[in-house]
Design a protein around this motif. Sequence first.
Motif, PDB file in Angstrom:
ATOM      1  N   LYS A 122       0.839  -1.185   0.000  1.00 15.86           N
ATOM      2  CA  LYS A 122       0.000   0.000   0.000  1.00 15.86           C
ATOM      3  C   LYS A 122       0.880   1.243   0.000  1.00 15.86           C
ATOM      4  O   LYS A 122       2.014   1.205   0.492  1.00 15.86           O
ATOM      5  N   TRP A 123       0.348   2.317  -0.535  1.00 11.00           N
ATOM      6  CA  TRP A 123       1.100   3.562  -0.527  1.00 11.00           C
ATOM      7  C   TRP A 123       0.161   4.751  -0.347  1.00 11.00           C
ATOM      8  O   TRP A 123      -1.035   4.675  -0.616  1.00 11.00           O
ATOM      9  N   TYR A 124       0.774   5.804   0.129  1.00 15.00           N
ATOM     10  CA  TYR A 124       0.095   7.100   0.265  1.00 15.00           C
ATOM     11  C   TYR A 124       1.120   8.152  -0.124  1.00 15.00           C
ATOM     12  O   TYR A 124       2.269   8.102   0.333  1.00 15.00           O
ATOM     13  N   PHE A 125       0.732   9.079  -0.996  1.00 16.53           N
ATOM     14  CA  PHE A 125       1.678  10.149  -1.313  1.00 16.53           C
ATOM     15  C   PHE A 125       0.952  11.392  -1.794  1.00 16.53           C
ATOM     16  O   PHE A 125      -0.183  11.340  -2.269  1.00 16.53           O
ATOM     17  N   SER A 126       1.637  12.496  -1.615  1.00 18.17           N
ATOM     18  CA  SER A 126       1.188  13.776  -2.169  1.00 18.17           C
ATOM     19  C   SER A 126       2.317  14.329  -3.025  1.00 18.17           C
ATOM     20  O   SER A 126       3.487  13.948  -2.873  1.00 18.17           O
ATOM     21  N   THR A 127       1.986  15.224  -3.935  1.00 23.21           N
ATOM     22  CA  THR A 127       2.982  15.864  -4.789  1.00 23.21           C
ATOM     23  C   THR A 127       2.660  17.351  -4.906  1.00 23.21           C
ATOM     24  O   THR A 127       1.544  17.784  -4.590  1.00 23.21           O
ATOM     25  N   ASP A 128       3.625  18.102  -5.394  1.00 19.10           N
ATOM     26  CA  ASP A 128       3.381  19.523  -5.643  1.00 19.10           C
ATOM     27  C   ASP A 128       3.119  19.797  -7.114  1.00 19.10           C
ATOM     28  O   ASP A 128       3.064  20.953  -7.542  1.00 19.10           O
ATOM     29  N   GLY A 129       2.974  18.744  -7.902  1.00 15.72           N
ATOM     30  CA  GLY A 129       2.680  18.874  -9.330  1.00 15.72           C
ATOM     31  C   GLY A 129       2.516  17.497  -9.933  1.00 15.72           C
ATOM     32  O   GLY A 129       2.531  16.478  -9.235  1.00 15.72           O
ATOM     33  N   ASP A 130       2.370  17.449 -11.253  1.00 16.44           N
ATOM     34  CA  ASP A 130       2.119  16.157 -11.894  1.00 16.44           C
ATOM     35  C   ASP A 130       3.395  15.343 -12.013  1.00 16.44           C
ATOM     36  O   ASP A 130       4.496  15.861 -12.176  1.00 16.44           O
ATOM     37  N   ILE A 131       3.231  14.023 -11.884  1.00 20.00           N
ATOM     38  CA  ILE A 131       4.350  13.093 -11.966  1.00 20.00           C
ATOM     39  C   ILE A 131       3.826  11.750 -12.448  1.00 20.00           C
ATOM     40  O   ILE A 131       2.682  11.375 -12.163  1.00 20.00           O
ATOM     41  N   TYR A 132       4.629  11.053 -13.227  1.00 21.96           N
ATOM     42  CA  TYR A 132       4.235   9.710 -13.660  1.00 21.96           C
ATOM     43  C   TYR A 132       4.515   8.724 -12.537  1.00 21.96           C
ATOM     44  O   TYR A 132       5.544   8.808 -11.850  1.00 21.96           O
ATOM     45  N   PHE A 133       3.580   7.777 -12.382  1.00 22.02           N
ATOM     46  CA  PHE A 133       3.691   6.796 -11.301  1.00 22.02           C
ATOM     47  C   PHE A 133       3.200   5.444 -11.796  1.00 22.02           C
ATOM     48  O   PHE A 133       2.224   5.345 -12.550  1.00 22.02           O
ATOM     49  N   GLY A 134       3.882   4.397 -11.351  1.00 23.26           N
ATOM     50  CA  GLY A 134       3.443   3.051 -11.664  1.00 23.26           C
ATOM     51  C   GLY A 134       4.223   2.039 -10.849  1.00 23.26           C
ATOM     52  O   GLY A 134       5.244   2.366 -10.231  1.00 23.26           O
ATOM     53  N   VAL A 135       3.753   0.791 -10.845  1.00 24.27           N
ATOM     54  CA  VAL A 135       4.442  -0.308 -10.155  1.00 24.27           C
ATOM     55  C   VAL A 135       4.679  -1.411 -11.178  1.00 24.27           C
ATOM     56  O   VAL A 135       3.758  -1.795 -11.918  1.00 24.27           O
TER      57      VAL A 135
END
Length: 421
Positions: free
Chosen positions: A313-326
């Motif tokens: 499981k994960w939880y995250f915040s960002t200050d802008g757009d970012i690509y994410f995947g596993v």
Amino acid sequence: MARRSPFGFPLNDEAKQLVNDVRLRIGQPIHPNFNTDFNVYRFIMAAERTHRKERDVIKYAALALNNHLRYRKALNLDVEHIPSFDDNPIFQKKLMPRGEILTKTDAQNRLLWYIEYATITVESIAHSIRSSEACKFQFLQFEHMLRKVMEQEERTGRLSSLRHIVNMDGYEINPFTMVFVTSGTLAYYSQLFHFENYPELVTPTDIVNIAKWIHVPYKIAKAMMPTGFSEKFRLHDRHFLETLLEDIDVNDIPVSLGGNDTEIKFTDAIKIDPNNYWRVDNADLIDALEGFHVGARKSRIVSINVTTARELKWYFSTDGDIYFGVFFEGDATNNNVEQVEPNLDNMDMVYPWLKITAKLVHEIDHVNLNRVGRYHIVFCNKHSWIHRRCVQFYGQILDDADNSYKRLYTDGTMSSADRMI
């Protein structure tokens, strides 16, 4: 190349040969629920827009199709039942205006789909659901639409698509929408769905009753899009009916657009009250987040070896757009050994590769770790030439061996911890 089989006709011999050539290059499993010549051919049509040589068309159609098959697996899109519009949360919550896909077609066997956009509010979506949810719900929407088109092709034996008519009458621009356009978010969604994963499915889209100001965001979006954007998305002022009547019967056009059909119904979107916008509800989790930066043109990869774990499981915040995947690589190696950045194209996509903005609504999600081997959690900022991204992250592993929880750090190490997510 003039090989495109027009809508409303069966695939000709040349088209069938191209389909066979592309099939020889498919390296991903293709499920029977998707495996039709028409579905393969849609990727060929898209490749023909940008490539003239036959070998290039075959090469790039196969690359795009293989990538789509990875998304299908990660999103479990090959199940027998795909939620209808009634069951899709984005329509259940009335975050998007809705129009039904008709069984009626235009003269080229394309199913008619009318919608009224006056009530759409981008800010309601951005403030109430996660970016990943917005993408997933739209994948379900497009998959439902694909199933409708496949049914039409099965009935008729002829190539089909959705003929989409969008009524912009009453739609008003606002600063949030302009940011949505100028930031590239609109272009990303169009690219992800209309060009990369469901090419030639919704075509053409006739945007009617446009105001003059629409030309500004349209030109911005067009500059960011591949060849063929203006063919797929066509603007019309209030003098559009003659164009529609060229291949749509007047009895199949709603009264609101000058036709005779009084049965076509629309459902408006609902603007979310700001008091109901998403808010942080776990202060302890926020305090525990681990911060890091991803530089411009860089990636940050958290790699873990899995032997007994069963859930990440994960939880995250960002200050802008970012690509994410596993992604799943296979054989496990030591977490702390420095490695060359892995080639994600050669791995199984476990969680879909999406561009996410976890600023207004933080991201929280999970994947099941049902295979022994090495997993990579990837944050990618390579689309940005200038700006770095700040990420606040918490990872949690459920260990199957003793049913305990471990905290996952961004260097790949873990420690025993209470359940936080």
